[in-house]
Each structure stands twice: as structure tokens, then as C-alpha cells.
Design an enzyme around this catalytic site. Structure first.
Site, PDB file in Angstrom:
ATOM      1  N   THR A 147      17.320 -29.070 -22.794  1.00 44.49           N
ATOM      2  CA  THR A 147      15.862 -29.210 -22.783  1.00 44.49           C
ATOM      3  C   THR A 147      15.306 -29.003 -21.384  1.00 44.49           C
ATOM      4  O   THR A 147      14.265 -28.363 -21.200  1.00 44.49           O
ATOM      5  CB  THR A 147      15.462 -30.600 -23.315  1.00 44.49           C
ATOM      6  OG1 THR A 147      16.006 -30.773 -24.630  1.00 44.49           O
ATOM      7  CG2 THR A 147      13.951 -30.740 -23.371  1.00 44.49           C
ATOM      8  N   GLN A 202      27.156 -26.320 -32.884  1.00 45.36           N
ATOM      9  CA  GLN A 202      26.283 -27.308 -33.514  1.00 45.36           C
ATOM     10  C   GLN A 202      25.428 -26.691 -34.615  1.00 45.36           C
ATOM     11  O   GLN A 202      24.374 -27.213 -34.963  1.00 45.36           O
ATOM     12  CB  GLN A 202      25.383 -27.971 -32.464  1.00 45.36           C
ATOM     13  CG  GLN A 202      26.148 -28.782 -31.433  1.00 45.36           C
ATOM     14  CD  GLN A 202      25.235 -29.587 -30.533  1.00 45.36           C
ATOM     15  OE1 GLN A 202      24.602 -30.560 -30.945  1.00 45.36           O
ATOM     16  NE2 GLN A 202      25.153 -29.178 -29.276  1.00 45.36           N
ATOM     17  N   ARG A 232      27.669 -37.430 -30.069  1.00 47.85           N
ATOM     18  CA  ARG A 232      26.496 -38.310 -29.965  1.00 47.85           C
ATOM     19  C   ARG A 232      26.812 -39.510 -29.082  1.00 47.85           C
ATOM     20  O   ARG A 232      25.905 -40.216 -28.640  1.00 47.85           O
ATOM     21  CB  ARG A 232      26.066 -38.840 -31.343  1.00 47.85           C
ATOM     22  CG  ARG A 232      25.629 -37.829 -32.394  1.00 47.85           C
ATOM     23  CD  ARG A 232      24.637 -36.833 -31.892  1.00 47.85           C
ATOM     24  NE  ARG A 232      25.315 -35.633 -31.392  1.00 47.85           N
ATOM     25  CZ  ARG A 232      24.772 -34.754 -30.577  1.00 47.85           C
ATOM     26  NH1 ARG A 232      23.558 -34.923 -30.125  1.00 47.85           N
ATOM     27  NH2 ARG A 232      25.443 -33.690 -30.167  1.00 47.85           N
TER      28      ARG A 232
END
Length: 735
Positions: free
Chosen positions: A39, A256, A604
Site C-alpha cells: 500500500t 495470494q 496473517r
């Protein structure tokens, strides 16, 4: 061209991130592994384009998959450059497509101010078409037609381009005609559905070169987030737009790609360099989230996939830093929930915040055991992305049947199920029942017993109502002598409720059926319906939302993009994970997507991962024996700590001894490696000639077999259990 002058924006980036930001010209693929700062790279790249005056905000197109991501990106870019990003074309595929259509509606047979219809309206329109063409909607449900039309649009097919085999998938070959009629009806309403928001802009650009040239001049730079999740029409639309400047930057992670079930094509990212010759590929591999052990375990697992571009996540810490992956074997699903509850309580005592813990499951029906256990322990929890188990639509419907069987006076349950599934007893049929119930001070079911012998309803409806009342009475008698689980299964089957979801072709139907099976499993713990329904009432009362520190429960798919200190992964057993539906696909496509799910689940976690597998699980009224997931055998042994005690999760030594003779985890794992030898080591692309006659092979779905004949890549194989089948050589491996 690389910018010579260093920018303050680049100061906090690592070398690979800087390369991804500064490679501005031409096609660029940024392979961003989990936790590698994707990001930040996207936002800094956008800000860098504006700061260096390569483009005005209005000359940049940035495509995301959610409105939330688009909003956050815009805010971050504004903060970085210290000015507004007004004019920046940033949004989801559908949002950008709708903006394009508003400008050129008349070129795609729409008028200005057209309406975008929602899913319910799409199904309603499909129902109108089926009624107009006298197609039995019980056999060919409107929701199925709506689903197929959206799938066809996602693949870029107009009615005239629909392949024959796809057209034949509905109403004996009438799919194409219905699709054409559906589009004509939308145009007459001056409306578009969600599929049109991508298909029509694509056709607009393809059929009108002057319009395409206009958009080529507008967009000097294109950025795409989560490129591995694009479907066919998104891919085609992006390629058309990118032909202008050629400056397209796609950010994603092939490892992913987990949304194949909704049309995502991992092949889009795998063939990027073929689609855009001379493309720059930047790999972001430094991970800022997880410990080296977690990364090593995840990397070792995903290395078994053949269809991937390849990258290795790393951190500056030593290879052995952090806790190993903990793998626990338990006896049953109930024991699994108890063990997870104990682990959570132990972590709480060590001041571990619940907000930093998550239980991730493969299927939504798995959440019930953990919800009930956390309620018993008083552990606050939240269900992410869905309703709690007993609040789900199909569960509430089934409970309404059980409540009405329990007592006549439950009018709310009666109104919920009287026409579910549809019996022709809608609102008009309820009017005389309500009138009589008010005047006679009785329940709706009591009123129904009276009305079936009166003339307030037409004869056909009275017959249907009489059959419904007789069913309620029969099920009540059944409940008095049979186990609750058996009673529930009979009710769901005889009422037609299970069949209703079996016929439903929406993507949610399989999960609803799994939830209904899990409800039957839950009933097995109770002596009678009354005890179970009282339990459910207490559970739902205790489910009131609690603000503050809560453990999260969610599916693997919903966990993508999130991170927690501790991640707990239950249910790692064959047929549950990898899921049996995935294993039914030819070749490794389904299995590889399941492995990518495992990779997402592992990455995660920041600090620790605990995996559980159960030797047995109850399904309906019987117990199944389970093998540990093949993925456990693929985790690098040096980064895994298995629970070697054969008694962990078992109630006593005799139960363990009677139930299984070889349940020690290391021995079971050895059997798993023998059963799936092709998965023992990281996979490499197969090369050389196809297996010849009399070669023993292994197939992921059909197991072991021997080649009878070979015609090039086409093999005729006799499988030991599945019989004789014709299989392409690419889908088998030498045994």
C-alpha cells in the site's frame, strides 16, 4: 527513465520499494509479497508521479477493488503531496466503468441518467423472462439465470458471442435467447446491471476507436491494485486502455490469488510479461509483519505450487527467530474448540489483547463450535464479514420449523415458513388465517386447522395448507420418539427446504447447505428439541455486541489484507482443507488455490501460528474419520513443532486406544507423505515426454493408476479406485 534527483518521498522506502516507485515509464509488474509494504508503494508512486510533474492528477487512473481502498489511497496521497488530489481518477472497476458510461451512454444504447439495478432487480427481471417464455422456474430458477448472465458478462461475452456449451447450460440451450432478451429488456428500461458496468465500457472502447483514442490521450499513467484478482473482462478492459501510453503498473501477488470461485484469473498476473513485452518486474520480498519462522513455513508451503512467478519473503532477523508453527492433533471437533478456548485463555492471562487474536476457518459452518465455546468461557468475540451462526438466514429458517414443531402458538415461526419453500401460500392466503386467529383468539396454526375445512381459501390452497398441517403433526410425533438430529434432518428433507438450496445455483448455496449440516451436528448434543431451542435462545441472547477487546472469527478469504499477533487455524484435515470441492477440479488448479489460501492464512500472523486437526468430526448422525491435511506434510519440519503426545485432546487412554491404533501425529504424517508423494518436495514444472504405457501414475482426484495407452499428451488410464478414464498428461505425475 529513472529520476536522478532524490525525492523526500523515497527516504523511508527500502531499495526494492524505491525501484517500484521510480520505474515510471513502460509496463511495470510489482510482485508484492504479504506484509511487504504494498500500500505504501502504491501511494508513494502516485504521489511521486504528481510531485515530479509527470502527470496531473486528472491524467492518472488508479483502479482498486474496494471503495474503502480507493478512499484511503486518495487521502494518503493528499497527505504526502500536501494538496488536494481533485481530478484523480481513482476507484473500483465498476465505479470507473460507470463514470465512462455516463459520458458515452448513447453509444452503448443507453440514455443519459440511466439506472443501475441491484441484485434483487436482476433476479426479478430474470423471473419475468422465464414467466414470459413458460420455463418452469422450479427447475430453472431465476437466480440461476441471473448468476449465469453475470458470469457471462464477467467473461466478456455479449449474447452474440456466447459459446454453444455455455448457452446449453440453461433450459436446454435457451440461455442465449434469454440473455439477449434480458439485455433488450434492460435497454427498454434505460438500465444497466453491475456486469454491464464493465462489459459496456469494454465494448465501447473496442467498437469506437475515436473514443478509445480520447481515453488514451487522457490517461498517461495507469495503476492497478490486487492485479491477481482481476477477471477476464477487467483484464481485457485494462489491456485496451494500456495500449495508449503503455505506462501501466500492476501491483499484486500471485501467491495470494484466492478468488477463482468468483471469476478471478491468476493467469492474468502470470502472463503479464507476455502481454507487455519488455516489462519491468520488481519483487517486494522484505517482510515487515511476520517472524522468520512463519515466513519460512509459508514459503516452504507455497513452493509446492507450480503456477507461480516465485519470490522468497525474508526479514533481517535470524532464521530461527520467533516461535515455530505449533501443530496440535485432537480427537474431535468439540475437543478442538475446547483446546482453542484454553489457548485463548492462557494468552489472555499473559496480557495478550483479544483484538490481536484471530481464529481463521476454511468454511463458515466451522465457527459454531468456537462461538459456543467462547460464550461458555465468557470470551468476547466478533464474526467478521458475516452473521453469527444462529443469525444466518438458513439457520433461522430451520429453527423456525423446529419452533413450530415444538409449539402451535409460535406465530412468528409460522409466518416465516408457511411459504418457504414456495407453496403458493403467500400474503393473500394469510389474510383469512389472521382474521380467524384474531376473532377466535387462537394461533395462526390453530386458525389454519379451521380454515382448511372452510371456504375462505380456494380448494388448491386448502389442499396445500392441509398437507402442511399434516407434516407439522407428523414431525411432532417423530420428535417425541427420535433423536433431535434425526428429526431435524427429516424436517429439512421432507419440507423441501434442503432441496430448495440444492437447486439454488448461486455461489452462496453450498455454504448454506454446509451450515444446515452443521446445525444437524449441533442437535446431536441434546436430548430433545426443547433443550436445544432453549440453548439457542441463551446463545443468541449472549451474542449481543460488546465493544472493546474481542477475538475475531472469520474465513480465510475475509482475512486477506488483515494481520494479528496470534492466528489460530483449526480444521486442517483432508476434504475440509483442502476442501473436497477444490479437489474435484481436473489438474492442480483447485488444489493450488487451496494452497494459496493456506499461504494467506499463515502470513496473517505476526508472532505465532497454531494449527489444529481433528481425528474425527460428526456429520449428521455419524462420525467421520479424518486424515490430517496434506498441507501439514508440506510445512518445513525445522519450523514446525508437532504435539507428539497421543493423548492430547483425548479424554482417556482407553478411548484413544479403542478409537485408533496409529494416531501419533508423526506416524500419521508419514502416511500422508506416502499417500501424496508428489507433494513431498517443492514442485517443479514437468518436462520431457508424457508417461508411456504401463507407467504407474498419480492423479490428485482419482489417486493411483496405470497407463494403458498414450496418444501424445492424451492418456488412457486404469485407476485403482476410479476405474478407466482419459486424462491429459499434464494432470498426472509419476507415482
Amino acid at each position: 527513465m529513472q529520476d536522478a534527483c532524490p525525492s523526500p518521498l523515497l527516504e523511508d522506502l527500502n531499495e526494492a520499494q524505491r525501484e517500484a516507485v521510480r520505474a515510471l515509464d513502460g509496463p511495470v509488474l510489482v510482485l508484492a509479497g504479504a506484509g511487504t509494504g504494498k500500500t505504501r508503494v502504491l501511494t508513494v508512486r502516485l504521489a511521486h508521479l504528481i510531485e515530479t510533474r509527470r502527470a496531473w492528477p486528472s491524467q492518472i487512473l488508479a483502479v482498486t477493488f474496494t471503495n474503502k481502498a480507493a478512499g484511503e489511497m486518495s487521502e494518503r496521497v493528499s497527505a504526502l503531496i500536501g494538496q488536494s488530489t481533485a481530478g484523480l481518477w481513482i476507484g473500483t472497476f465498476h465505479n470507473i466503468g460507470a463514470r465512462m458510461l455516463r459520458r458515452h451512454a448513447e453509444l452503448v444504447r443507453l440514455k443519459a441518467g440511466y439506472t443501475i439495478i441491484d441484485t434483487d432487480d436482476q433476479v426479478r427481471l430474470a423471473r419475468e423472462l422465464l414467466e414470459a417464455t413458460n420455463i418452469d422456474e422450479k427447475r430453472w430458477p431465476p437466480r440461476m439465470l441471473s448468476f449465469l448472465i453475470q458470469r457471462w458478462k464477467d467473461r466478456g461475452w455479449t449474447p452474440d458471442q456466447l459459446p454453444a456449451d455455455e448457452a446449453g447450460a440453461f433450459a436446454h440451450g435457451r440461455g442465449q435467447a434469454l440473455y439477449r432478451a434480458y439485455q433488450e429488456r434492460l435497454e427498454s428500461l434505460n438500465a444497466a446491471d453491475f456486469g454491464d458496468l464493465l462489459l459496456k465500457p469494454y465494448r465501447l472502447l473496442l467498437d469506437h476507436p475515436d473514443v478509445l483514442e480520447t481515453w488514451h490521450r487522457r490517461f498517461r499513467y495507469i495503476l492497478v491494485d490486487e492485479y491477481q484478482d482481476t477477471n477476464a473482462i477487467q483484464y481485457l478492459w485494462l489491456r485496451l486502455l494500456a495500449r495508449g501510453s503503455g505506462n501501466i503498473c500492476c501491483v499484486g501477488d500471485d501467491d495470494q490469488s484466492i478468488y477463482g470461485w468468483r471469476g478471478a484469473e491468476v493467469g492474468n498476473i502470470l502472463k503479464f510479461e507476455k502481454d507487455f513485452p519488455g516489462a519491468t518486474v520488481v519483487r517486494l520480498e522484505r517482510n515487515y509483519r511476520s517472524t522468520p519462522r512463519i515466513l519460512a513455513a509459508a514459503s516452504g508451503l507455497i513452493a509446492h505450487n507450480r503456477s507461480r512467478l516465485g519470490k522468497t519473503l525474508w526479514t533481517p532477523e535470524g532464521d530461527d527467530a520467533g516461535e515455530p508453527i505449533a501443530v496440535h492433533g485432537v480427537w474431535s471437533g468439540e475437543d478442538e474448540a475446547h483446546a482453542v478456548g484454553d489457548m485463548v485463555e492462557n494468552l489472555q492471562r499473559k496480557k495478550h489483547p483479544l483484538n490481536e487474536m484471530a481464529v481463521l476457518v476454511r468454511a463458515g459452518h466451522q465457527t459454531r463450535h468456537f462461538e459456543e465455546r467462547f460464550i461458555t468461557l465468557g470470551v468476547p468475540y466478533r464474526i467478521i464479514g458475516g452473521r453469527r451462526f444462529y443469525e444466518r438466514r438458513e439457520i433461522r429458517d430451520a429453527l423456525a420449523y423446529l419452533r413450530l414443531v415444538r409449539q402451535d402458538e409460535d406465530d412468528l415461526a409460522f409466518q416465516r415458513i408457511i411459504n418457504l419453500p414456495k407453496r403458493g401460500l403467500g400474503e393473500k392466503s394469510l389474510i383469512p388465517l389472521r382474521d380467524h386467529a384474531r376473532s377466535a383468539h387462537t394461533s395462526l396454526l390453530g386458525a389454519a386447522r379451521y380454515v382448511v375445512n372452510a371456504t375462505a381459501l380456494p380448494p388448491a390452497r386448502r389442499r396445500t395448507l392441509r398437507l402442511f398441517i399434516e407434516s407439522i403433526d407428523r414431525w411432532r410425533a417423530e420428535a417425541s420418539r427420535a433423536a433431535p438430529a434425526e428429526t431435524a434432518k427429516i424436517i429439512l428433507d421432507e419440507s423441501g427446504y434442503t432441496e430448495m438450496w440444492q437447486k439454488d445455483k448461486s455461489i452462496h448455496a453450498p455454504a448454506r447447505l454446509e451450515n444446515l449440516r452443521e446445525l444437524v451436528v449441533a442437535l446431536a448434543d441434546f436430548e430433545n428439541l426443547e433443550e436445544f431451542l432453549d440453548h439457542v435462545s441463551l446463545v443468541t441472547e449472549g451474542d449481543a455486541a460488546i465493544d472493546g477487546d474481542m477475538i475475531s472469527i472469520m474465513t480465510f478469504h475475509l482475512a486477506k489484507g488483515l494481520e494479528f499477533d496470534t492466528v489460530i487455524l483449526p480444521g486442517w484435515e483432508e476434504d475440509l482443507f483442502p476442501h473436497k470441492r477444490a479437489l474435484e477440479e481436473d489438474g492442480n488448479k483447485g488444489l493450488e488455490e487451496e494452497r494459496r489460501l493456506a499461504y494467506v492464512a499463515l502470513t496473517r500472523a505476526r508472532q505465532r501460528v497454531a494449527i489444529f486437526h481433528a481425528a474425527t468430526r460428526r456429520i449428521f448422525s455419524h462420525t467421520t474419520s479424518n486424515l490430517p491435511s496434506r498441507f501439514l506434510a508440506e510445512l518445513p519440519g525445522e519450523h514446525v513443532q508437532t504435539d507428539e503426545s497421543p493423548l492430547v485432546g483425548y479424554r482417556n487412554q482407553s478411548e484413544f486406544g479403542e478409537a485408533v491404533t496409529d494416531s501419533n501425529f508423526s506416524r500419521t504424517l508419514a502416511r500422508r507423505q506416502q499417500q501424496f508423494p508428489s507433494r513431498d518436495a517443492p514442485a517443479t514444472p514437468t518436462t520431457g515426454a508424457a508417461p508411456g504405457p504401463d507407467t504407474r501414475i498419480f492423479h490428485q482426484k482419482f489417486g493411483y493408476g496405470r497407463v494403458l495407452k498414450a496418444d501424445g499428451e492424451k492418456l488412457d488410464i486404469a485407476f485403482e479406485k476410479a476405474g478407466r478414464k482419459k486424462i491429459m498428461a499434464a494432470f498426472v505425475t509419476p507415482a
